[in-house]
Write a protein that holds these residues in place. Structure first.
Motif: not given
Length: 295
Positions: A207-221
């Protein structure tokens, strides 16, 4: 280390001496002249673009131009980037995570209540960036635990990081449970709606906005926070993947690479409370105007 004074010979112009000193100072400070944006300025840039994006969301049914949402595509990567920086520098990582969780709960309850009081068939409020930030920061914390466990050779900490990584996945179970109950016509719809709201309060990856890919991008950052070029490459790769999937607007988040490249590593004025308040308030105001004037 102090800079050694440069002795100027009579045949060397003063301006050249001054340029040499400035160059040595820049090299020792580790900053570049183009790195002019601090974290607060980055967030203000993202806020301005986010406002334009949400104008499109609330008024697209009455002809809001698509370029408004195009300009808003870099917003999520910028905020995720700043979240990674903030989490790294915060003195209390658990408190930072708790604050995001409370903000996520508040945003969910706020949007549900607002749509209940003022229904608008043309606008569906699914905005909760706080939930995405929470999931991303949660995995940032697990990354720290994992790295610490590996360095100190502590299997228990490694196991803790790995096992806790499944919690946002298990958080999807209430959603599937409620989905099954919704097929039962004997259960009143208000009850189903309340159960859905409760299920959405459980942090999960669906249910997170932007999906898992966006959260993964944040972790990558976060993982590559000392390697700006790698961070930008991750952003460009995700943008390319999104474009290849057929989304011809979201890929424009790649333009967030420009402000990220201009980041100078400084905090700025902070203005923490402003950003926590502005997000729900501007969405609420735009939704109310859209509903009352064009609903």
């Amino acid at each position: 280390m102090p800079i050694c004074p440069i002795r100027r010979k009579n045949n060397i112009p003063k301006e050249r001496v001054r340029m040499t000193v400035n160059k040595e100072m820049a090299l020792q400070s580790g900053t570049n002249r183009w790195e002019i944006l601090d974290a607060t300025t980055l967030k203000l840039v993202a806020v301005a673009l986010m406002f334009l994006n949400h104008i499109h969301q609330m008024f697209v049914h009455v002809g809001a131009p698509v370029w408004l949402t195009m300009l808003g595509r870099p917003v999520f990567p910028i905020f995720l980037f700043v979240s990674a920086e903030s989490f790294y520098h915060t003195h209390n990582k658990k408190k930072y995570l708790q604050r995001l969780l409370l903000a996520s709960w508040g945003m969910t309850l706020f949007t549900v209540a607002l749509q209940g009081v003022l229904p608008n068939a043309d606008v569906v409020l699914m905005n909760n960036a706080f939930g995405t930030f929470f999931i991303a920061v949660f995995y940032m914390m697990l990354w720290d635990i994992l790295v610490d466990g590996i360095h100190k050779k502590k299997p228990a900490r490694i196991a803790k990081a790995v096992l806790c990584g499944f919690l946002p996945v298990l958080g999807t179970i209430p959603l599937f449970f409620v989905a099954g109950l919704s097929a039962n016509q004997n259960i009143p719809f208000p009850v189903i709606k309340a159960l859905i709201t409760a299920a959405m309060l459980v942090p999960n990856i669906l249910t997170i906005e932007g999906g898992v890919a966006m959260a993964a991008l944040g972790v990558g950052f976060y993982i590559f926070r000392k390697h700006r070029i790698v961070q930008i490459i991750l952003l460009l790769i995700l943008s390319a993947v999104v474009y290849l999937t057929g989304d011809h607007i979201q890929w424009m988040m790649c333009f967030a690479a420009v402000p990220l490249a201009l980041y100078n590593g400084e905090r700025g004025k902070g203005m923490k409370n402003f950003f926590y308040l502005f997000y729900p308030l501007h969405i609420g105001v735009l939704y109310i105007v859209s509903t009352l004037c064009f609903g």
